[in-house]
Design a protein around this motif. Structure first.
Motif, PDB file in Angstrom:
ATOM      1  N   HIS A 104      -0.830   8.281   3.871  1.00  0.00           N
ATOM      2  CA  HIS A 104       0.003   7.673   4.927  1.00  0.00           C
ATOM      3  C   HIS A 104       1.082   6.783   4.319  1.00  0.00           C
ATOM      4  O   HIS A 104       2.242   6.815   4.756  1.00  0.00           O
ATOM      5  N   LEU A 105       0.713   5.988   3.334  1.00  0.00           N
ATOM      6  CA  LEU A 105       1.706   5.080   2.748  1.00  0.00           C
ATOM      7  C   LEU A 105       2.766   5.847   1.963  1.00  0.00           C
ATOM      8  O   LEU A 105       3.927   5.430   1.906  1.00  0.00           O
ATOM      9  N   ASP A 113       2.088  -1.074  -1.777  1.00  0.00           N
ATOM     10  CA  ASP A 113       0.981  -0.339  -1.166  1.00  0.00           C
ATOM     11  C   ASP A 113      -0.296  -1.175  -1.101  1.00  0.00           C
ATOM     12  O   ASP A 113      -1.039  -1.106  -0.114  1.00  0.00           O
ATOM     13  N   ASP A 114      -0.542  -1.958  -2.132  1.00  0.00           N
ATOM     14  CA  ASP A 114      -1.761  -2.773  -2.117  1.00  0.00           C
ATOM     15  C   ASP A 114      -1.736  -3.779  -0.970  1.00  0.00           C
ATOM     16  O   ASP A 114      -2.742  -3.981  -0.274  1.00  0.00           O
ATOM     17  N   ALA A 115      -0.580  -4.388  -0.771  1.00  0.00           N
ATOM     18  CA  ALA A 115      -0.468  -5.383   0.302  1.00  0.00           C
ATOM     19  C   ALA A 115      -0.605  -4.715   1.667  1.00  0.00           C
ATOM     20  O   ALA A 115      -1.245  -5.258   2.581  1.00  0.00           O
ATOM     21  N   LEU A 116      -0.016  -3.525   1.818  1.00  0.00           N
ATOM     22  CA  LEU A 116      -0.118  -2.829   3.102  1.00  0.00           C
ATOM     23  C   LEU A 116      -1.556  -2.371   3.355  1.00  0.00           C
ATOM     24  O   LEU A 116      -2.062  -2.471   4.484  1.00  0.00           O
ATOM     25  N   ALA A 117      -2.212  -1.874   2.303  1.00  0.00           N
ATOM     26  CA  ALA A 117      -3.613  -1.457   2.458  1.00  0.00           C
ATOM     27  C   ALA A 117      -4.482  -2.655   2.828  1.00  0.00           C
ATOM     28  O   ALA A 117      -5.373  -2.554   3.686  1.00  0.00           O
TER      29      ALA A 117
END
Lengths: 270, 270
Positions: free
Chosen positions: B47-48, B66-70
């Motif tokens: 998704h990202l 991506d880590d922050a969004l996850a």
């Protein structure tokens, strides 16, 4: 800035759009950009008629009648002390709703009117023919001013990347449709023409006024016609802009031509 | 409901979207719908990656990695005590900006993550082939999950008006593209096929997983192929739905078929 938001004038800092508003979550809404001069909005009936057509297509119930919307336009201008040339923006969305595509029932649509001083007149434009995307003339969305018409944005970004001011979008059939936020007129063999709606042109309010005045004819044109035109003019409700370069080459003499002046005089004489 | 809004968890009632946010004014943004089970979002990397591709196309700078969004996805699930099956929605917009199409610089994008409990599994669907609009496979917008993809909404409204649950959109070339919010698979002559991206199919995360597992092949199909198919299945990140009627006629036996069960088992076994 003061905005008219769902029936009341409020400072924009106090206007809170619900994060579940489908305008925000799905681009599920419409807008109109309306010129005002001398403190009065222009061609209001035409803009509201187009808004109503869009609302019918999207099945968004209009929560105010034309008189109330016209009063909202006036009130927004007055509240911002915009007594000279100004730009009004009227947005209608389907309002808040749960996740998912199907409209919420009942629907509580959102209406927002904002206003700003007019930008200075744009200088003559250099344009390109968009390669990155095209306009889907076979979708009825091409005939309404929906939020999220991002093909225009892609074309505008492409133009910027190619050192131009704007881009003309072609239809899926390869005909000229419109520019990123304006209709296109071209003087070809002495005649001023503009693409028909069937080629993906947005039914612009200024465009309709020009046609009603008998100043131009509807005719399909392709990119080659445009490259060979003696004059190209972009119109929208805010202004008339000459195109003096296309794909890096001069259009005609490379200066504003007679059609530009005729259209400007016709549209903005009042 | 608690949402993750530009870096912080806040009650949704306290989240204020700026009325000048281009997500609200222009549908200028992207979203992802992500399934969660057992308190964990599924296929997050896919998704990202799609979100990042869309952001590149629209030239929206992604303000979080991506880590922050996850982590935001995880935090939103936890804050809403959604420990079972749930649906996450991640939205990225270009953020606030003045009137006009050209992006503001600098850009302060908006990110909103919301979550809700999973809807109950949808019963088998009755679908129609949309007549009201088509999908522009020649626009790169067909390959990203932009806000304001209203052709899907028009098709869905048409389906409702015709007494069906959903509609399949054709491309401008008359090929099957996708349904209003899902990819289409059809079992034809013993083979399970799905339209290629070039026909306007959104690159669905579930679709990609099915292809990667070797369970289906990409092949162009038209409406007649679909009407004659032995089985039709709709997939998106939230589920696999059998189509048992198309244009009022039974599909195959008129019941869920083997492909539906195979795809469901493959996608949602974990």
């Amino acid at each position: 800035m003061v905005v008219w938001f769902d029936g009341a004038l409020v400072p924009i800092e106090a206007a809170r759009v619900d994060p579940t508003d489908r305008g925000f979550t799905l681009g599920d809404g419409l807008f109109e950009t309306i010129r005002a001069s001398g403190g009065a909005p222009r061609r209001v009936a035409e803009h509201l008629a187009r808004l109503a057509r869009g609302a019918r297509l999207l099945a968004i119930p209009l929560p105010y009648d034309d008189d109330a919307l016209a009063a909202a336009l006036d009130a927004t201008l007055a509240a911002n002390a915009l007594h000279d040339d100004a730009v009004l923006r009227l947005e209608l969305t389907r309002g808040p709703g749960p996740r998912g595509l199907l409209p919420p029932r009942p629907t509580r649509p959102t209406v927002l009117v904002s206003a700003s001083a007019s930008p200075p007149p744009a200088p003559p434009a250099s344009i390109v023919v968009a390669r990155s995307t095209c306009r889907n003339e076979r979708s009825p969305l091409s005939q309404i001013k929906a939020l999220g018409a991002l093909d225009g944005l892609l074309a505008r970004l492409e133009a910027e990347g190619r050192g131009a001011d704007d881009a003309v979008l072609l239809s899926t059939a390869g005909r000229v449709a419109e520019a990123s936020a304006s209709n296109v007129f071209a003087r070809i063999a002495g005649e001023l023409v503009t693409p028909p709606l069937a080629d993906g042109a947005l039914p612009g309010v200024a465009r309709a006024a020009i046609l009603a005045a008998g100043l131009a004819a509807e005719r399909s044109i392709d990119a080659d016609d445009l490259l060979a035109a003696d004059e190209i003019v972009l119109t929208n409700s805010l202004g008339v802009r000459a195109v003096t370069r296309i794909e890096g080459r001069f259009v005609g003499s490379g200066r504003e031509g007679p059609a530009t002046m005729t259209l400007r005089a016709s549209l903005f004489s009042g």
